[in-house]
Design an enzyme around this catalytic site. Structure first.
Site, PDB file in Angstrom:
ATOM      1  N   TYR A  30       1.064  -1.464  -0.381  1.00 51.51           N
ATOM      2  CA  TYR A  30       0.387   0.003  -0.038  1.00 51.51           C
ATOM      3  C   TYR A  30       0.701   0.902  -0.582  1.00 51.51           C
ATOM      4  O   TYR A  30       0.990   2.023   0.632  1.00 51.51           O
ATOM      5  CB  TYR A  30      -0.653  -0.137   1.450  1.00 51.51           C
ATOM      6  CG  TYR A  30      -2.060   0.866   1.047  1.00 51.51           C
ATOM      7  CD1 TYR A  30      -2.775   0.737   0.144  1.00 51.51           C
ATOM      8  CD2 TYR A  30      -2.314   1.947   1.860  1.00 51.51           C
ATOM      9  CE1 TYR A  30      -4.423   1.790   0.091  1.00 51.51           C
ATOM     10  CE2 TYR A  30      -3.786   2.669   1.716  1.00 51.51           C
ATOM     11  CZ  TYR A  30      -4.336   2.701   1.263  1.00 51.51           C
ATOM     12  OH  TYR A  30      -5.417   3.494   0.633  1.00 51.51           O
ATOM     13  N   HIS A 115       4.875  -5.670 -12.829  1.00 47.75           N
ATOM     14  CA  HIS A 115       6.132  -5.615 -13.262  1.00 47.75           C
ATOM     15  C   HIS A 115       6.114  -6.160 -13.629  1.00 47.75           C
ATOM     16  O   HIS A 115       7.027  -6.979 -13.089  1.00 47.75           O
ATOM     17  CB  HIS A 115       7.591  -4.377 -12.206  1.00 47.75           C
ATOM     18  CG  HIS A 115       8.475  -3.760 -13.434  1.00 47.75           C
ATOM     19  ND1 HIS A 115       8.379  -3.799 -14.904  1.00 47.75           N
ATOM     20  CD2 HIS A 115       9.749  -3.712 -12.740  1.00 47.75           C
ATOM     21  CE1 HIS A 115       9.419  -3.319 -15.463  1.00 47.75           C
ATOM     22  NE2 HIS A 115      10.417  -4.252 -14.618  1.00 47.75           N
TER      23      HIS A 115
END
Length: 331
Positions: A30, A115
């Site tokens: 987060y 990614h």
């Protein structure tokens, strides 16, 4: 180029968000991206929970709770989720994955990344019975969030590494839509292209631009220019140029918005600044895995070179000038 030869661009009308509406997405990490994507997905009607480390050691737990999310340990969040969306920094992913995620995955889940580094280079090896996808918005978290709030979005891409369900790409696109990227456009590519393209961009475009700025500043100051003037020329002036080029394109900018002196300078002297041979060499090193190997080795040693370079640059004359410049002239 004929537009029909351009790659497919997925927009809102091409993507079925209902693939996610009855599912739970667990966001792991987060931080900047984690907060932005979690909030965007929630406002798109998706059930989002957050997986965080021990709440007594991780401020992200409190931040996510303050934003109104249900927060669980990473292990419990993975068990509750249909989609596990990992938004941790690349070097931190393998240890967290094997400590708290891998053993708790079940067949049929979707494991999603922002990614492809860990999967491409094998630092994470997902089980064979889950979908493995990625979605990445082409910008930092705060921009992704602000664009969504403004009713727009930020261009992005998706990729699929494992398609067990037969709907892996559709799921990745649904994540992209929930975050807001299909409002402007999303393309499909491979994990390898996304990862190596991103690594190449960061070395050449970001690295080259930042070092170009530093070199220009240092040369101007060394030759007697006021620091404030050198800083404005080397740093601040690029903002308006990039915005103009992004809006209309390079050639329209040069021929209709820039001065003729500027156009001549760009065409005459610009190529002398670029070392195409080195750019090609960096591209080959990226595709051959040399950059990834160097980065993984650096991280495994505790990032001594990176820490030294951080300290050196933070104490530089240009950074000190920048602090004063922003205070006096504004951001």
């Amino acid at each position: 180029m004929n537009a029909t030869n351009f790659e497919k661009i997925y927009r809102d009308e091409d993507v079925n968000l209902e693939l996610l509406t009855d599912k739970v997405v667990a966001v792991i990490g987060y931080g900047s991206q984690g907060r932005a994507q979690s909030m965007n997905m929630r406002e798109s009607g998706i059930k989002v929970i957050v997986g965080a480390g021990d709440r007594h050691r991780h401020s992200s737990w409190d931040k996510a709770e303050a934003d109104g999310f249900e927060v669980y340990s990473i292990e419990e969040a993975v068990q509750k989720a249909d989609v596990v969306h990992i938004l941790l920094q690349d070097p931190a992913q393998p240890s967290v994955y094997y400590e708290s995620i891998h053993a708790h995955l079940r067949p049929g889940q979707t494991l999603s990344f922002a990614h492809g580094f860990a999967v491409l280079y094998g630092t994470i090896k997902p089980p064979k019975d889950v979908d493995v996808v990625l979605f990445v918005p082409n910008g930092p978290g705060p921009v992704t969030r602000q664009k969504y709030k403004d009713g727009s979005g930020i261009w992005g891409c998706v990729a699929v590494d494992q398609n067990i369900s037969g709907q892996a790409q559709e799921t990745a696109l649904a994540i992209a839509k929930a975050v807001g990227s299909t409002r402007v456009g999303v393309v499909v590519m491979t994990f390898q292209n996304e990862t190596e393209g991103d690594n190449y961009e960061e070395q050449v475009l970001y690295g080259g631009t930042i070092h170009l700025m530093r070199t220009m500043y240092n040369i101007m100051v060394k030759n007697g220019y006021p620091r404030s003037f050198a800083y404005a020329k080397a740093i601040r002036s690029i903002r308006s140029i990039i915005d103009d080029i992004d809006e209309v394109g390079i050639e329209p900018y040069l021929t209709s918005r820039a001065s003729r002196t500027c156009e001549f300078a760009v065409r005459h002297s610009g190529p002398r600044v670029i070392n195409e041979e080195e750019m090609e060499k960096i591209f080959e090193e990226t595709e051959n895995g040399i950059f990834a190997r160097n980065w993984l080795q650096e991280f495994s040693l505790g990032m001594p070179t990176l820490h030294r370079m951080r300290r050196t640059c933070a104490e530089s004359d240009m950074e000190q000038t920048g602090e004063i410049w922003r205070e006096k002239f504004g951001k």
